[in-house]
Design a protein around this motif. Structure first.
Motif, PDB file in Angstrom:
ATOM      1  N   ARG A 143       3.635  12.716   4.928  1.00 56.20           N
ATOM      2  CA  ARG A 143       3.478  13.814   5.878  1.00 56.20           C
ATOM      3  C   ARG A 143       4.417  13.614   7.067  1.00 56.20           C
ATOM      4  N   PRO A 144       5.710  13.751   6.840  1.00 53.87           N
ATOM      5  CA  PRO A 144       6.685  13.466   7.906  1.00 53.87           C
ATOM      6  C   PRO A 144       6.504  14.327   9.154  1.00 53.87           C
ATOM      7  N   ALA A 145       6.186  15.600   8.991  1.00 58.26           N
ATOM      8  CA  ALA A 145       6.036  16.489  10.150  1.00 58.26           C
ATOM      9  C   ALA A 145       4.855  16.054  11.007  1.00 58.26           C
ATOM     10  N   ASP A 146       3.732  15.694  10.362  1.00 54.78           N
ATOM     11  CA  ASP A 146       2.551  15.277  11.119  1.00 54.78           C
ATOM     12  C   ASP A 146       2.807  13.971  11.864  1.00 54.78           C
ATOM     13  N   PHE A 147       3.619  13.093  11.276  1.00 56.94           N
ATOM     14  CA  PHE A 147       3.918  11.831  11.947  1.00 56.94           C
ATOM     15  C   PHE A 147       4.886  12.034  13.106  1.00 56.94           C
ATOM     16  N   LEU A 148       5.961  12.763  12.866  1.00 55.19           N
ATOM     17  CA  LEU A 148       7.009  12.912  13.876  1.00 55.19           C
ATOM     18  C   LEU A 148       6.579  13.767  15.061  1.00 55.19           C
ATOM     19  N   PHE A 149       5.755  14.766  14.813  1.00 57.60           N
ATOM     20  CA  PHE A 149       5.430  15.713  15.878  1.00 57.60           C
ATOM     21  C   PHE A 149       3.998  15.588  16.376  1.00 57.60           C
ATOM     22  N   ARG A 150       3.375  14.393  16.189  1.00 47.94           N
ATOM     23  CA  ARG A 150       2.061  14.175  16.754  1.00 47.94           C
ATOM     24  C   ARG A 150       2.140  14.261  18.278  1.00 47.94           C
ATOM     25  N   GLY A 151       1.294  15.081  18.862  1.00 46.43           N
ATOM     26  CA  GLY A 151       1.318  15.248  20.306  1.00 46.43           C
ATOM     27  C   GLY A 151       2.259  16.322  20.807  1.00 46.43           C
ATOM     28  N   SER A 152       2.924  17.006  19.890  1.00 43.92           N
ATOM     29  CA  SER A 152       3.893  18.028  20.303  1.00 43.92           C
ATOM     30  C   SER A 152       3.223  19.229  20.969  1.00 43.92           C
ATOM     31  N   TYR A 153       1.894  19.328  20.866  1.00 44.59           N
ATOM     32  CA  TYR A 153       1.190  20.451  21.488  1.00 44.59           C
ATOM     33  C   TYR A 153       1.281  20.408  23.015  1.00 44.59           C
ATOM     34  N   VAL A 154       1.668  19.246  23.578  1.00 42.35           N
ATOM     35  CA  VAL A 154       1.801  19.160  25.039  1.00 42.35           C
ATOM     36  C   VAL A 154       3.164  19.650  25.522  1.00 42.35           C
ATOM     37  N   PHE A 188     -10.021   4.741   6.040  1.00 40.71           N
ATOM     38  CA  PHE A 188      -8.803   4.037   6.463  1.00 40.71           C
ATOM     39  C   PHE A 188      -7.714   5.079   6.665  1.00 40.71           C
ATOM     40  N   GLU A 189      -7.401   5.363   7.918  1.00 39.09           N
ATOM     41  CA  GLU A 189      -6.406   6.370   8.262  1.00 39.09           C
ATOM     42  C   GLU A 189      -5.541   5.836   9.401  1.00 39.09           C
ATOM     43  N   VAL A 190      -4.241   6.056   9.319  1.00 37.64           N
ATOM     44  CA  VAL A 190      -3.358   5.634  10.415  1.00 37.64           C
ATOM     45  C   VAL A 190      -3.289   6.706  11.497  1.00 37.64           C
ATOM     46  N   ILE A 191      -3.414   7.948  11.090  1.00 34.16           N
ATOM     47  CA  ILE A 191      -3.551   9.075  12.005  1.00 34.16           C
ATOM     48  C   ILE A 191      -4.678   9.935  11.469  1.00 34.16           C
ATOM     49  N   THR A 192      -5.667  10.205  12.311  1.00 34.34           N
ATOM     50  CA  THR A 192      -6.806  10.996  11.849  1.00 34.34           C
ATOM     51  C   THR A 192      -6.717  12.420  12.383  1.00 34.34           C
ATOM     52  N   SER A 233       3.921  -2.198   9.604  1.00 38.15           N
ATOM     53  CA  SER A 233       4.148  -0.751   9.617  1.00 38.15           C
ATOM     54  C   SER A 233       4.077  -0.106   8.235  1.00 38.15           C
ATOM     55  N   VAL A 234       3.765  -0.874   7.192  1.00 37.93           N
ATOM     56  CA  VAL A 234       3.739  -0.308   5.835  1.00 37.93           C
ATOM     57  C   VAL A 234       2.821   0.915   5.735  1.00 37.93           C
ATOM     58  N   PRO A 235       1.563   0.857   6.215  1.00 32.17           N
ATOM     59  CA  PRO A 235       0.723   2.057   6.144  1.00 32.17           C
ATOM     60  C   PRO A 235       1.323   3.247   6.906  1.00 32.17           C
ATOM     61  N   ASN A 236       1.939   2.983   8.055  1.00 30.44           N
ATOM     62  CA  ASN A 236       2.576   4.057   8.810  1.00 30.44           C
ATOM     63  C   ASN A 236       3.753   4.651   8.047  1.00 30.44           C
ATOM     64  N   LEU A 237       4.530   3.808   7.394  1.00 30.91           N
ATOM     65  CA  LEU A 237       5.686   4.283   6.627  1.00 30.91           C
ATOM     66  C   LEU A 237       5.235   5.132   5.443  1.00 30.91           C
ATOM     67  N   ILE A 238       4.144   4.720   4.802  1.00 35.79           N
ATOM     68  CA  ILE A 238       3.606   5.501   3.683  1.00 35.79           C
ATOM     69  C   ILE A 238       3.151   6.873   4.178  1.00 35.79           C
ATOM     70  N   PHE A 239       2.449   6.879   5.318  1.00 35.90           N
ATOM     71  CA  PHE A 239       1.993   8.149   5.896  1.00 35.90           C
ATOM     72  C   PHE A 239       3.183   9.022   6.257  1.00 35.90           C
TER      73      PHE A 239
END
Length: 258
Positions: free
Chosen positions: A213-224, A36-40, A203-209
């Motif tokens: 891990r705020p950096a991983d959540f906020l900057f997902r996709g920043s590699y583009v 169970f992962e919101v972002i893998t 959004s509770v699981p997303n908020l917990i994530f």
């Protein structure tokens, strides 16, 4: 449309895109491994997981084939066409049903995304579904519809990164409506409050994530985001112009103008 998709299976595209193959592997990892992962972060870059769970479930049912991957995207493509039809009905009752249906069915973008199987096809579905439910909420007084509308808004964040623009657009829209309809602010605030409540619950699981891990959540996709700040500003402008103008530099995956 479903028959055309089935006919084109194995022909368009003739092979499997590497991004789609990675997404399928992530789906297998999530479903077969009971994760169970919101972002893998399994297999390549990080990715939101809602669409991946659907692909993984389809592979679990029908085996690891290209058709298993495409069946999910085909359902989303058909949903897009239906949503375009229903959204046009919300705007006007003078347009025949076949006009919006053919408008959606003739989209080259939609057809090729359906055949490729990329999870990006989830973004327009959530946009259309949220807009349709929001229209119903504003036309009536059903609190359950408002909560469902908010749940769709919250679920969209689990589907694809670009869906993050939906909450921002909703806040701006709600502020505009309150400004225009200030005398009706009490009813509007109850309506929008129920939507926000529905979104927060989902959004509770997303908020917990995010808290973990705020950096991983906020900057997902920043590699583009390649190039300088100036390049990125130019790309924002070009994004708005893409329906009319496609820069030649975008054909080169490693171009400095990215």
């Amino acid at each position: 449309y479903a028959a055309v998709l089935l006919y084109a299976h194995g022909r368009t595209p003739p092979g499997l895109n590497n991004d789609v193959a990675e997404e399928a592997l992530r789906g297998i990892y999530l479903v077969a491994g009971h994760h169970f992962e919101v972002i893998t972060f399994a297999v390549g870059h990080s990715a939101e997981t809602l669409y991946l769970y659907l692909v993984g479930g389809m592979i679990r049912l029908f085996g690891p084939t290209v058709l298993s991957i495409q069946l999910v995207s085909w359902v989303f493509a058909l949903a897009c066409i239906w949503l375009v039809w229903k959204l046009v009905e919300c705007v006007t009752d003078t347009v025949p049903a076949w006009v919006p249906v053919l408008a959606g069915a003739s989209s080259i973008w939609l057809f090729h995304y359906a055949m490729a199987g990329l999870r990006a096809i989830a973004a327009p579905v959530f946009l259309g579904l949220f807009a349709l439910l929001l229209d119903r909420v504003e036309r009536g007084t059903e609190r359950k519809i408002a909560l469902l509308c908010g749940a769709v808004l919250g679920l969209s964040i689990y589907a694809y990164t670009s869906a993050r623009v939906l909450p921002i657009a909703f806040v701006l829209y709600a502020a505009f409506r309150l400004f225009r309809k200030w005398r009706e602010k009490a009813a509007l605030l109850r309506c929008y409050g129920a939507i926000v409540a529905g979104a927060l619950v989902v959004s509770v699981p997303n908020l917990i994530f995010f808290l973990q891990r705020p950096a991983d959540f906020l900057f997902r996709g920043s590699y583009v985001l390649r190039g300088t700040v100036g390049d990125q500003v130019v790309n924002i402008v070009r994004t708005a112009l893409l329906p009319f103008y496609y820069p030649g530099s975008y054909r080169l995956g490693r171009s400095h103008s990215f």
